[in-house]
Design an enzyme around this catalytic site. Structure first.
Site, PDB file in Angstrom:
ATOM      1  N   GLY A 120       0.798  -1.226   0.000  1.00 34.29           N
ATOM      2  CA  GLY A 120       0.000   0.000   0.000  1.00 34.29           C
ATOM      3  C   GLY A 120       0.827   1.269   0.000  1.00 34.29           C
ATOM      4  N   ASP A 124       2.748   2.463   2.295  1.00 32.10           N
ATOM      5  CA  ASP A 124       4.086   2.215   2.812  1.00 32.10           C
ATOM      6  C   ASP A 124       5.025   1.772   1.693  1.00 32.10           C
ATOM      7  OD1 ASP A 124       6.155   1.870   4.690  1.00 32.10           O
ATOM      8  OD2 ASP A 124       5.416  -0.081   5.351  1.00 32.10           O
TER       9      ASP A 124
END
Length: 169
Positions: free
Chosen positions: A32, A34
């Site tokens: 995602g 991150d």
């Protein structure tokens, strides 16, 4: 200038003082938001985050932004949704408070924030947005130096939720 706004955007493309990363406890990258931040920042980011000793849910840590347009990344670990009865709302609020404390300490004027914990961690979008908007409004009231916080959202559905909450005042 609007001090609080919501846009549909790739957070890794925003030229702000700092972006917030919805990180995992290792701070070494993941999926995602991150993963996208780590890919865009380059290998220097993971090299620095290895020195930070991880991060507990509700806390935040600061790193440089490296190849990002943002100068810094504030990494925070949101709660994993377990139905709402295990303190998830408090941990999520603590994420925002921890991020804004770093922003105040560093004198940041512009900040971009994703919808923390609403991806793989499964936090429902509406209550997560309510916490995000509430905590951001408190931070803006307490920190006059913070000129603009941008909610950088992935989907039109999330954007609609944030726009409605921001319009409601």
């Amino acid at each position: 200038m609007t001090r609080l706004r919501a846009i549909r955007a790739d957070i890794t493309t925003l030229a702000v003082d700092a972006i917030v990363n919805a990180a995992n406890t290792s701070l070494l990258g993941g999926g995602g938001v991150d993963g996208a931040i780590h890919r865009a920042a380059g290998p220097e980011l993971v090299a620095e985050t290895r020195t930070l000793g991880g991060c507990e849910p509700g806390e935040a840590k600061l790193s440089r932004g490296y190849r990002l347009p943002a100068g810094y990344v504030i990494h925070t670990v949101g709660p994993i949704w377990n139905g709402g009865g295990r303190g998830e709302a408090q941990v999520l609020a603590d994420c925002y408070r921890s991020c804004f404390a770093i922003a105040a300490r560093e004198g940041f004027q512009t900040l971009a924030v994703p919808a923390i914990s609403t991806g793989i961690y499964g936090y429902p979008a509406e209550p997560a947005a309510e916490i995000a908007v509430r905590e951001t409004r408190v931070a803006l009231a307490e920190n006059a130096r913070l000129a603009c916080v941008t909610f950088a959202l992935f989907s039109e559905d999330q954007l609609a939720i944030y726009e409605r909450l921001l319009a409601a005042g």
